[in-house]
Design a protein around this motif. Structure first.
Motif: not given
Ligand code: EPU
Length: 351
Positions: A124-126, A157-159, A190-192, A242-244, A246-248, A290-292, A295-297
């Motif tokens: 998380a957070y870099g 590696g990543y997760r 340096d994250y977000g 938490g995150s369900f 992975k980021n592809p 997912i938001e696009q 699905w949000k909410g």
């Molecule tokens: N975003 C949207 N809509 C939203 C939320 C986010 O479009 O409602 C986009 C935005 O562009 C945003 C980007 O997603 O900049 C990234 O969002 P965020 O910083 O919340 O991080 P994430 O990539 O969605 C990852 C980890 C989280 C970790 C955060 C912060 C994975 C699968 N998830 O999420 O980990 O907390 O970064 O570092 O890599 C977890 O693994 O359970 C977890 C919560």
């Protein structure tokens, strides 16, 4: 030590039971367990924060109750902290921050235990936990010996790590993790918006080195905790893992065609968030995809897509069935695939 028909702890709050549940509180007790006598399959859990149980578990669930924390300081300001696999990871973050040690503060408020953190390479957070792991101590249930894996032999590696892979998974049980931390000021901001949030928390003034004045690991930990509380469901209130997904990671050309389509739809200023992920590869946030897809909410049975962070599926009613989550998962995967041609894969393990 062996219990029957026990409800399995899991942060999704699925009401599922294990035929057998075994908890041990030391390496000595673990080494005495007769694994051949325990009903199979065997599965080792932390606090079930990255798992979806799809039904009762017919076998044996194991859990570490090893909760020791030991610290060794060397003359150069490097400190090694060895924590038992059963220590709650956030308690360890709080403990190390309170000692003034840098390294784990960005990983504050992540649910789970130390053993699972090293298997999953939480991040998380870099920061990924592999960045500060020096070694992982395991019990090899095949050879019945304890083995120490240096971090560079853990296949991080990543997760991901070797402990998630066929042949290794199930053979090695993590008993302790050694972290290499530092007393030197080493913030990773340096994250977000982390840096600006930390600067605000420090009152806006800077020290001679250009860092915010009064910066401590505890302060960064506090800021990260507040950010997470604002974006993610509070584990004490809402069930989730938490995150369900992975980021592809996709080819640059896939990203380019998505950007082109989005700009045709929404205008030339439209952007597609992405991060570099190696040569010719980019990572697109699954949350955005997912938001696009709208699905949000979205609520499905007792489950829902979290409205503030759509990467997270939640037990919305408190009584969601595993099937509610599974159906939502497959509907999301289908719609992201048909709209963007990207196949999301779950970060959460299904059992
Ligand atoms: N975003 C949207 N809509 C939203 C939320 C986010 O479009 O409602 C986009 C935005 O562009 C945003 C980007 O997603 O900049 C990234 O969002 P965020 O910083 O919340 O991080 P994430 O990539 O969605 C990852 C980890 C989280 C970790 C955060 C912060 C994975 C699968 N998830 O999420 O980990 O907390 O970064 O570092 O890599 C977890 O693994 O359970 C977890 C919560």
């Amino acid at each position: 030590m062996i219990q029957k028909g026990v409800e399995i702890p899991n942060t999704f709050r699925m009401k599922v039971k294990a035929d057998y549940f075994v908890e041990y509180d030391s390496e000595e007790v673990l080494a005495e367990i007769d694994f051949d006598a325990l009903p199979k399959p065997h599965f080792h859990i932390g606090c079930g924060s990255n798992l979806l149980f799809t039904g009762d578990f017919h076998g044996t669930i194991l859990h570490s109750g090893i909760k020791s924390i030991e610290m060794n300081r060397d003359a150069d300001g490097v400190v090694e902290v060895r924590a038992g696999a059963g220590v709650v990871f956030d308690d360890l973050c709080g403990w190390t921050a309170a000692q003034g040690l840098w390294g784990l503060e960005n990983l504050s408020h992540i649910p789970g235990e130390v053993g699972a953190s090293a298997v999953q390479n939480i991040g998380a957070y870099g920061v990924e936990v592999k960045d500060v792991i020096s070694s992982v101590r395991c019990y090899d249930i095949l050879e019945r010996v304890f083995v120490e894996f240096p971090a560079d032999e853990c296949g991080y590696g990543y997760r991901d790590s070797i402990f998630k892979h066929q042949g290794i998974k199930g053979r090695y049980i993590v008993t302790a993790v050694t972290f290499r931390l530092s007393t030197e000021v080493r913030p990773r901001l340096d994250y977000g918006h982390l840096r600006s949030a930390v600067e605000t928390a420090c009152g806006g003034s800077h020290s001679g080195s250009g860092l915010p004045e009064g910066l401590t690991p505890s302060l960064v930990r506090e800021v990260v905790t507040q950010i997470r509380k604002g974006k993610l469901p509070e584990p004490s209130e809402t069930g989730s893992a938490g995150s369900f997904f992975k980021n592809p990671v996709v080819e640059q050309s896939v990203y380019d065609s998505i950007l082109k389509a989005i700009q045709e739809e929404s205008g030339a200023e439209a952007i597609v968030p992405h991060y570099p992920a190696g040569e010719n590869q980019v990572k697109i946030p699954a949350a955005w995809l997912i938001e696009q897809c709208g699905w949000k909410g979205h609520v499905h049975g007792g489950a829902a897509v979290y409205e503030k962070q759509p990467l997270v599926l939640i037990n919305h009613s408190g009584h969601a069935l595993p099937s509610d989550i599974l159906e939502l998962e497959s509907m999301i995967i289908d719609s992201v695939r048909s709209r963007f041609g990207i196949l999301l894969s779950p970060e959460v393990d299904h059992l």
